[in-house]
Design a protein around this motif. Structure first.
Motif, mmCIF file in Angstrom:
data_model
loop_
_atom_site.group_PDB
_atom_site.id
_atom_site.type_symbol
_atom_site.label_atom_id
_atom_site.label_comp_id
_atom_site.label_asym_id
_atom_site.label_seq_id
_atom_site.Cartn_x
_atom_site.Cartn_y
_atom_site.Cartn_z
ATOM 1 N N VAL A 1 31.472 36.064 41.480
ATOM 2 C CA VAL A 1 31.782 35.654 42.969
ATOM 3 C C VAL A 1 32.601 36.965 43.656
ATOM 4 O O VAL A 1 33.231 37.544 42.875
ATOM 5 C CB VAL A 1 32.850 34.472 43.121
ATOM 6 N N PHE A 2 32.699 36.999 44.971
ATOM 7 C CA PHE A 2 33.155 37.855 45.481
ATOM 8 C C PHE A 2 34.558 37.806 46.178
ATOM 9 O O PHE A 2 34.827 36.480 46.203
ATOM 10 C CB PHE A 2 32.281 38.368 46.833
ATOM 11 N N ALA A 3 35.410 38.733 46.277
ATOM 12 C CA ALA A 3 36.676 38.441 46.675
ATOM 13 C C ALA A 3 36.980 39.782 47.572
ATOM 14 O O ALA A 3 36.567 40.595 47.608
ATOM 15 C CB ALA A 3 37.702 38.678 45.530
ATOM 16 N N VAL A 4 37.798 39.353 48.818
ATOM 17 C CA VAL A 4 38.272 40.288 49.516
ATOM 18 C C VAL A 4 40.004 40.762 49.789
ATOM 19 O O VAL A 4 40.646 39.499 49.491
ATOM 20 C CB VAL A 4 37.668 39.996 51.190
ATOM 21 N N ASP A 5 40.174 41.810 50.078
ATOM 22 C CA ASP A 5 41.670 42.179 50.512
ATOM 23 C C ASP A 5 41.867 41.451 51.858
ATOM 24 O O ASP A 5 41.520 42.111 52.812
ATOM 25 C CB ASP A 5 41.668 43.480 50.263
ATOM 26 N N ILE A 6 42.950 40.662 51.944
ATOM 27 C CA ILE A 6 43.282 40.413 53.562
ATOM 28 C C ILE A 6 44.451 40.632 53.907
ATOM 29 O O ILE A 6 45.017 40.254 54.681
ATOM 30 C CB ILE A 6 43.179 38.653 53.483
ATOM 31 N N ALA A 7 45.223 41.430 53.137
ATOM 32 C CA ALA A 7 46.548 42.012 53.472
ATOM 33 C C ALA A 7 46.388 42.730 54.693
ATOM 34 O O ALA A 7 45.525 43.557 55.081
ATOM 35 C CB ALA A 7 47.094 43.228 52.262
ATOM 36 N N ALA A 8 47.381 42.554 55.813
ATOM 37 C CA ALA A 8 47.261 43.198 57.107
ATOM 38 C C ALA A 8 47.692 44.557 57.032
ATOM 39 O O ALA A 8 47.199 45.094 57.923
ATOM 40 C CB ALA A 8 48.198 42.425 57.885
ATOM 41 N N SER A 9 48.359 44.797 55.910
ATOM 42 C CA SER A 9 49.106 46.440 56.198
ATOM 43 C C SER A 9 49.219 46.624 54.575
ATOM 44 O O SER A 9 49.320 45.634 53.708
ATOM 45 C CB SER A 9 50.000 46.580 56.792
ATOM 46 N N LYS A 10 49.426 47.764 54.037
ATOM 47 C CA LYS A 10 49.789 48.108 52.912
ATOM 48 C C LYS A 10 51.013 47.484 52.315
ATOM 49 O O LYS A 10 51.236 47.197 51.106
ATOM 50 C CB LYS A 10 49.936 49.881 52.663
ATOM 51 N N ASP A 11 51.936 47.299 53.295
ATOM 52 C CA ASP A 11 53.331 46.867 52.824
ATOM 53 C C ASP A 11 53.145 45.306 52.534
ATOM 54 O O ASP A 11 54.159 44.741 51.794
ATOM 55 C CB ASP A 11 54.128 47.102 53.807
ATOM 56 N N ALA B 1 52.320 42.062 50.834
ATOM 57 C CA ALA B 1 51.750 41.660 49.581
ATOM 58 C C ALA B 1 50.907 40.633 49.587
ATOM 59 O O ALA B 1 51.018 39.810 48.508
ATOM 60 C CB ALA B 1 53.026 41.704 48.356
ATOM 61 N N THR B 2 50.088 40.484 50.428
ATOM 62 C CA THR B 2 49.114 39.243 50.439
ATOM 63 C C THR B 2 47.917 39.427 49.531
ATOM 64 O O THR B 2 47.678 40.433 48.996
ATOM 65 C CB THR B 2 48.571 39.196 51.806
ATOM 66 N N LEU B 3 47.784 38.376 48.552
ATOM 67 C CA LEU B 3 46.884 38.228 47.431
ATOM 68 C C LEU B 3 45.392 38.168 47.983
ATOM 69 O O LEU B 3 45.292 37.667 49.169
ATOM 70 C CB LEU B 3 47.477 37.424 46.437
ATOM 71 N N PRO B 4 44.512 38.751 46.952
ATOM 72 C CA PRO B 4 43.232 38.784 47.513
ATOM 73 C C PRO B 4 42.501 37.265 47.584
ATOM 74 O O PRO B 4 43.260 36.484 46.797
ATOM 75 C CB PRO B 4 42.222 39.576 46.487
ATOM 76 N N THR B 5 41.760 36.992 48.426
ATOM 77 C CA THR B 5 40.965 35.739 48.500
ATOM 78 C C THR B 5 39.465 35.841 48.003
ATOM 79 O O THR B 5 38.797 36.656 48.257
ATOM 80 C CB THR B 5 41.046 35.253 50.047
ATOM 81 N N PRO C 1 28.629 35.011 49.436
ATOM 82 C CA PRO C 1 29.882 34.742 49.766
ATOM 83 C C PRO C 1 29.820 33.897 51.194
ATOM 84 O O PRO C 1 28.958 33.779 52.080
ATOM 85 C CB PRO C 1 30.033 36.217 50.655
ATOM 86 N N GLU C 2 30.998 33.108 51.238
ATOM 87 C CA GLU C 2 30.966 32.110 52.286
ATOM 88 C C GLU C 2 32.237 32.541 53.097
ATOM 89 O O GLU C 2 33.431 32.613 52.700
ATOM 90 C CB GLU C 2 31.465 30.685 51.885
ATOM 91 N N ALA C 3 31.878 33.031 54.292
ATOM 92 C CA ALA C 3 33.014 33.424 55.274
ATOM 93 C C ALA C 3 33.904 32.474 55.599
ATOM 94 O O ALA C 3 35.104 32.782 55.870
ATOM 95 C CB ALA C 3 32.198 34.242 56.520
ATOM 96 N N ALA C 4 33.372 31.349 55.726
ATOM 97 C CA ALA C 4 34.358 29.908 56.141
ATOM 98 C C ALA C 4 35.369 30.019 54.944
ATOM 99 O O ALA C 4 36.312 29.395 55.374
ATOM 100 C CB ALA C 4 33.433 28.602 55.873
ATOM 101 N N ALA C 5 35.201 30.453 53.836
ATOM 102 C CA ALA C 5 36.515 30.421 52.884
ATOM 103 C C ALA C 5 37.662 31.242 53.361
ATOM 104 O O ALA C 5 38.578 30.950 52.856
ATOM 105 C CB ALA C 5 35.993 30.848 51.518
ATOM 106 N N LEU C 6 37.333 31.943 54.560
ATOM 107 C CA LEU C 6 38.548 32.724 55.024
ATOM 108 C C LEU C 6 39.095 32.178 56.413
ATOM 109 O O LEU C 6 38.981 33.216 57.230
ATOM 110 C CB LEU C 6 37.825 34.149 54.995
ATOM 111 N N SER C 7 39.032 31.051 56.603
ATOM 112 C CA SER C 7 39.220 30.651 58.058
ATOM 113 C C SER C 7 40.091 31.181 58.740
ATOM 114 O O SER C 7 39.913 31.660 60.089
ATOM 115 C CB SER C 7 39.303 29.177 58.130
ATOM 116 N N ASP C 8 41.305 31.750 58.244
ATOM 117 C CA ASP C 8 42.364 32.421 58.928
ATOM 118 C C ASP C 8 42.011 33.895 59.006
ATOM 119 O O ASP C 8 42.574 34.398 60.002
ATOM 120 C CB ASP C 8 43.737 32.069 58.125
#
Ligand code: BES
Ligand code: MN
Ligand code: ZN
Length: 511
Positions: A20-30, A32-36, A118-125
């Protein structure tokens, strides 16, 4: 690789390895949002929660993390592959991710794997890049096939670790619009992936095995059964067509040249265009009398990568069946120093009638292409693309991450650039405007075969431009990109198969 698309919830699939694929959804380097994960499947999200929450996995491009016996899943292993930043997501990122999954599996002797689309819908926000269903499915299959290739066929202790079964999982119903798009994507991905790998197989062959004659025979054996009309000519035909430029190079070798002419005829053409594909097929480039230095000369077996790209492109075209006619011409020879070799100072008369003063016998690619381009025009092509490992200067200019792109026509160039958005291949345009023409003027003939120290990729393109005349033309200098010097997570070291996918897209843009 036995490949199928199935419509099923991924957690319920029994497989040695589920990707399965995952992406980094952190808005910036600072932050600490976890990947989705790019799946909405709750069992998979639950199984991956601990490792995702650990912060150990950042979902960087091609980053992988493996879980054994994942709870609540029928799969024996769950492989999470990062695709980088969510906002920058493209189908090409998924292509690389699928390649990375395959290259993760191979050394572990896992020969069956499944990949969840990948389901882009998994990332609704989160803001997300673009992942059109068909292109993404296609890219994932291409990536898996490209990742499966290893150039180790000459190792006597070789173990075949190639992937036997690839299962692509879609949450969409097979009969739905998205399900159908995914199916088309998978079918196309198989065609593109196997064709690119056919090109790579040819490029990988050593010069003693793959002579011009053998290149012709291999092309014929592969393409004729698929429905491509193919003729392999040699010395007599070069003389008959007055290909003095091509023959000038070929005559130094004991191996006869091959002029390979491939034709794809659509059942029903929707335009009067005839697309010409011309490839440089130097099966070994010693430099000739202007001999190259010994350092790294062994690599010059790949000097037929342009030809191999065209053969691979024809293999894909005949299966994709675009509604436009295509003629491909490969000019293949060995560039050797010998008693019969051409020499600096010689004057050759090309098929077009132009005379060429030879300054350096190592600038042989443009000489074989000159006659290939003229012959393509004589056969009635209305647009031409050529590909060649033409100049070291192009590698100096662009390094190994972009191949050189030249064109005498804005529309043809734009068609090509649009196609690279689908193929994911990198080309960078360089100029070939008429003000460079003076650099290849000769004192005793119409033109010289080299243009001095500066702008070597450009003067080589200027030379070719003399032979396409007013036909819209795109030229690809793939010297820096046809051979991968260091393996990457998604692709082995060795022949890359660059340009096959982009050339096919360019052809399809005219249907
Ligand atoms: N096949 C080479 C170009 C090449 C160089 C490809 C390095 C891949 C890596 C080509 O035939 C060649 O030798 N070109 C010469 C031209 C020069 C003599 C004007 C070059 O680039 O040095
Ligand atoms: Mn050369
Ligand atoms: Zn060469």
């Amino acid at each position: 690789m036995d490949t199928k698309l199935i419509s099923q919830e991924a957690h319920a699939l029994a497989t040695p390895l589920l990707t399965v694929f995952a992406v980094d959804i952190a808005a910036s380097k600072d932050t600490a949002t976890l990947p989705t994960l790019l799946t909405a499947n709750s069992a998979i999200n639950k199984a991956a929660a601990a490792v995702l929450n650990s912060g150990e996995f950042k979902a960087a491009s091609c980053e992988t993390i493996l879980l054994h016996a994942p709870d609540g899943l029928k799969a024996e292993r769950l492989l999470i592959v990062g695709l980088g930043k969510a906002g920058k997501l493209t189908a090409h990122e998924a292509r690389k991710g699928a390649g990375a999954a395959v290259r993760f599996a191979k050394p572990r002797t896992i020969r069956e794997l499944a990949i969840a689309l990948p389901e882009a819908a998994a990332l609704s926000d989160a803001p997300i890049g673009s992942l059109p269903a068909q292109l993404t499915a296609r890219a994932i299959v291409e990536g898996a096939y490209v990742g499966d290739f290893d150039p180790d066929t000459y190792r006597s202790d070789r173990k075949d670790l190639s992937i036997q079964t690839l299962t692509v999982l879609s949450t969409a119903k097979a009969s739905s619009h998205e399900g159908k798009e995914a199916q088309t994507g998978v079918s196309e991905g198989i065609i593109f992936g196997t064709s690119q790998n056919f090109t790579r197989t040819l490029v990988n062959e050593p010069g003693n095995v793959l002579t011009p004659t053998v290149l012709g025979a291999r092309a014929k054996a592969e393409l004729e059964p698929l429905g491509v009309k193919i003729e392999v000519y040699s010395t007599d035909k070069l003389h008959e067509l007055k290909m003095g430029s091509f023959w000038g190079v070929a005559k130094g070798s004991a191996e006869p040249p091959a002029l390979i002419v491939m034709t794809y005829e659509p059942e029903k053409a929707t335009s009067s265009e005839v697309i010409g594909l011309v490839g440089k097929g130097i099966t070994f480039d010693t430099g000739g009398i202007s001999l190259k230095s010994a350092d790294g000369m062994e690599k010059m077996k790949y000097d037929m990568a342009g030809a191999a790209a065209m053969i691979g492109a024809m293999r894909a075209i005949v299966q994709l069946r675009p509604t436009v006619k295509v003629i491909s011409i490969v000019c293949s020879a060995e560039n050797m120093p010998s008693g019969t070799a051409y020499k600096p100072g010689d004057v050759l008369t090309a098929m077009s009638g132009k005379t060429i003063e030879i300054i350096n016998t190592d600038a042989e690619g443009r000489l074989v292409l000159a006659d290939g381009l003229a012959y393509a025009r004589q056969l009635g092509v209305t647009r031409i693309i050529d590909a060649a490992t033409l100049t070291g200067a192009c590698v100096v200019a662009l390094g190994m991450l972009n191949a050189g792109l030249f064109a005498n026509d804005e529309e043809a160039c734009q068609h090509f650039i649009s196609g690279t958005q689908l193929s994911g291949e990198n080309f960078w345009r360089l100029p070939c405007t008429d003000d460079y023409r003076d650099l290849i003027k000769s004192g005793i003939a119409d033109i010289m075969n080299t243009g001095g120290r500066w702008g070597g990729a450009i003067t080589a393109a200027m030379f070719l431009k003399e032979f396409v005349e007013d036909t819209p033309w795109v030229h690809l200098d793939i010297a820096g990109c046809a051979w991968i010097e260091e393996q990457k997570p998604w692709i082995a070291k060795g022949p890359s198969g660059i340009a096959v996918r982009s050339i096919v897209e360019w052809v399809r843009s005219y249907q």
